[in-house]
Scaffold this motif. Sequence first.
Motif, mmCIF file in Angstrom:
data_model
loop_
_atom_site.group_PDB
_atom_site.id
_atom_site.type_symbol
_atom_site.label_atom_id
_atom_site.label_comp_id
_atom_site.label_asym_id
_atom_site.label_seq_id
_atom_site.Cartn_x
_atom_site.Cartn_y
_atom_site.Cartn_z
ATOM 1 N N SER A 67 0.975 -1.264 0.100
ATOM 2 C CA SER A 67 -0.036 -0.153 0.093
ATOM 3 C C SER A 67 0.867 1.253 0.035
ATOM 4 O O SER A 67 0.350 2.412 -0.517
ATOM 5 C CB SER A 67 -0.865 -0.107 1.169
ATOM 6 O OG SER A 67 -0.176 -0.020 2.417
ATOM 7 N N CYS A 95 0.243 -6.933 -5.855
ATOM 8 C CA CYS A 95 -0.692 -8.036 -5.392
ATOM 9 C C CYS A 95 -0.739 -9.110 -6.421
ATOM 10 O O CYS A 95 -0.993 -10.227 -5.802
ATOM 11 C CB CYS A 95 -1.920 -7.310 -5.810
ATOM 12 S SG CYS A 95 -2.184 -5.877 -4.289
ATOM 13 N N SER A 284 -12.025 -12.487 -1.004
ATOM 14 C CA SER A 284 -11.454 -11.950 -2.127
ATOM 15 C C SER A 284 -12.226 -10.548 -2.320
ATOM 16 O O SER A 284 -11.668 -9.421 -2.843
ATOM 17 C CB SER A 284 -11.364 -12.724 -3.319
ATOM 18 O OG SER A 284 -10.444 -13.820 -2.921
ATOM 19 N N PHE A 287 -11.184 -7.803 0.228
ATOM 20 C CA PHE A 287 -10.194 -7.253 -0.228
ATOM 21 C C PHE A 287 -9.810 -6.424 -1.313
ATOM 22 O O PHE A 287 -9.374 -5.354 -1.354
ATOM 23 C CB PHE A 287 -8.999 -8.596 -0.174
ATOM 24 C CG PHE A 287 -8.160 -8.649 1.201
ATOM 25 C CD1 PHE A 287 -6.802 -8.502 1.320
ATOM 26 C CD2 PHE A 287 -8.918 -9.175 2.041
ATOM 27 C CE1 PHE A 287 -6.224 -8.344 2.431
ATOM 28 C CE2 PHE A 287 -8.108 -9.413 3.316
ATOM 29 C CZ PHE A 287 -6.653 -9.140 3.607
ATOM 30 N N GLY A 288 -10.639 -6.803 -2.447
ATOM 31 C CA GLY A 288 -10.720 -6.094 -3.681
ATOM 32 C C GLY A 288 -11.184 -4.443 -3.428
ATOM 33 O O GLY A 288 -10.756 -3.838 -3.770
ATOM 34 N N PHE A 291 -8.793 -2.437 -1.435
ATOM 35 C CA PHE A 291 -7.448 -2.166 -2.243
ATOM 36 C C PHE A 291 -7.874 -1.089 -3.106
ATOM 37 O O PHE A 291 -7.297 -0.088 -3.844
ATOM 38 C CB PHE A 291 -6.987 -2.971 -3.190
ATOM 39 C CG PHE A 291 -5.874 -3.907 -2.197
ATOM 40 C CD1 PHE A 291 -4.556 -3.372 -2.551
ATOM 41 C CD2 PHE A 291 -5.922 -4.720 -1.032
ATOM 42 C CE1 PHE A 291 -3.327 -3.994 -1.662
ATOM 43 C CE2 PHE A 291 -5.095 -5.234 -0.293
ATOM 44 C CZ PHE A 291 -3.921 -5.117 -0.643
ATOM 45 N N ARG A 454 -7.656 -14.012 -3.055
ATOM 46 C CA ARG A 454 -7.662 -12.581 -2.511
ATOM 47 C C ARG A 454 -6.928 -11.601 -3.227
ATOM 48 O O ARG A 454 -7.376 -10.575 -3.477
ATOM 49 C CB ARG A 454 -7.070 -12.729 -1.052
ATOM 50 C CG ARG A 454 -7.336 -11.750 -0.020
ATOM 51 C CD ARG A 454 -6.961 -12.032 1.251
ATOM 52 N NE ARG A 454 -5.666 -12.296 1.661
ATOM 53 C CZ ARG A 454 -5.087 -13.402 2.264
ATOM 54 N NH1 ARG A 454 -5.906 -14.361 2.429
ATOM 55 N NH2 ARG A 454 -4.081 -13.581 2.334
ATOM 56 N N TYR A 455 -5.534 -12.105 -3.572
ATOM 57 C CA TYR A 455 -4.809 -10.955 -4.151
ATOM 58 C C TYR A 455 -4.786 -10.641 -5.805
ATOM 59 O O TYR A 455 -4.461 -9.729 -6.283
ATOM 60 C CB TYR A 455 -3.386 -11.228 -3.793
ATOM 61 C CG TYR A 455 -3.232 -10.679 -2.246
ATOM 62 C CD1 TYR A 455 -3.207 -9.343 -1.895
ATOM 63 C CD2 TYR A 455 -3.044 -11.579 -1.351
ATOM 64 C CE1 TYR A 455 -2.736 -8.968 -0.785
ATOM 65 C CE2 TYR A 455 -2.724 -11.286 -0.009
ATOM 66 C CZ TYR A 455 -2.746 -9.985 0.495
ATOM 67 O OH TYR A 455 -2.507 -9.447 1.679
ATOM 68 N N SER A 458 -7.383 -8.046 -5.201
ATOM 69 C CA SER A 458 -6.866 -6.892 -4.893
ATOM 70 C C SER A 458 -5.900 -6.290 -6.165
ATOM 71 O O SER A 458 -5.785 -5.179 -6.221
ATOM 72 C CB SER A 458 -5.788 -7.452 -3.824
ATOM 73 O OG SER A 458 -6.442 -7.912 -2.793
#
Length: 513
Positions: A67, A95, A284, A287-288, A291, A454-455, A458
């Motif tokens: 971040s 990510c 996910s 988290f999206g 971000f 998850r990423y 993100s």
Amino acid sequence: MSGMEDEEKNIELVPPPSEQHTPTNIGLWDWSSENDPDDPHNWPKGKRAYHAGITAAFAFTTTFMSSIYASGADEVSEHYGVSTTVSLLGISMYCLGLSFGPVLAAPLSETFGRSIVYLSSLPVAALFTVGCAVAQNIGTIIVCRFFAGFFAAPALSIGGGTLADIFHPSSRGIAMSLFLLAPFLGPALGPVIGGFVAEKKGFRWLEWVMLFFMIATYLYSLRLKETYKPIILRRRRKRLGVPEASKLSNGAGALRVFLTITLFRPLTMLITEPIVAFFSLYVSINFGILFTFFASFPLVYSRVYGFNTGQIGLTFLPIMIGSVLATIICVLCDRLLYQKEFMRASAQTDSENNLEDGEAASTLTSQESPRIKVLVEPEHRLYAAMIGGIGIPIGLFWFAWTARSDVHWASPVVSTIIFAWGNLCVFISAMTYLIDSYGPQYGASAVSANGFSRYIFSAAFPLFAIQMYDRLGIDWATSLLGFISVALLPIPWILFKWGPQIRKKSAYKIIEH
């Protein structure tokens, strides 16, 4: 595939038939007793706390790096003459690296041990961070950010497995809650520090700040010991000169098992295991959305309230506050609800096994006596998700309709606390639920599958955030995210009711709880 699974278990957990249940082999294929000093569950509290701190430090540093870059995105755009969306690829590619790294790291940890993965990955990530700091074009930054994320990722996938190695399920809830606070404090603190660093020193110094955090984390972890049971026992057998049970335990065999089973296990679980699939989708999306804030907050607070870079960074502090509140709620759920269930199950187990233990004592030595384990249904880890899940849409709708010039900036800032609280409540429940559902044997792969999904989300969300907010406006763009979160609300409730039946059909039966 099932045949290979059996072979893999034989490597690590099951001795040859001729060598089973003999006094000379006690402690070679399983712990010698429930008090075996090599069992990480029996380590001194200080040693276990130190290793839990290592997992938290790695997770914090890794997510902090994701971040802090956002604070310099506008300067990167101006310096290299690219669009803001292209400059935000520095976040997305990092990510993306975080999503692919665990797919490799978690199986490696289950094949070669946790410690080697921790200690070998972060230095490589540091080298790519230096490459990003001295990059002379945007392409180099994007490539270096991807590989920095890829090699920084292991702690995010094997941290949960490490905690399962060193804490019994009865005491794992608090440790997991505190550990999982770290991946939320990292992204929240990154823009806070990054905003002022970028404003005073420029975007390149953001990378040097990342490097300082990585060095500090690595130095702290130098006394790390192996925690994974099969690896500890394998090393014990090697030290005592005991041959392995299967030809697959040599280097070529281990590599074949790794390539044919372990490497693809997280992706297989993501597709075939409903528990992994549904919770991965839920986490996910959350988290999206988180971000998305890294792209949307600068847009909202600069356009609506006229904030500068440093002030925009401070708007991420509520995420830290909400995360701390979520950790408190999760600890309370563990103490007041899960532990109550554990005590009930413990009393029932003692009652049911009292007579059998008395009869067994007359025929078995203390080392041969079976270890009685109290099992609590993993669904009792879901209370925090069921409570906190409602905070996600509340926070989003609150932000959507108060982030405007005729409402004080404090209102959308406070709404972020509610969102962050709900988000982390769901995340902690998901991780502890996956670990308890699949155990140390497959838990790291389940968490790895979740991390991969998850990423990926993100990485994708920031790339369309600016366009979405430009076209729909702050109100309806954020409301759209809120409606999606409402649709996902029932997932922990459904798993709480039908989770036991789903787990019975799992291809990855728990081996050790």
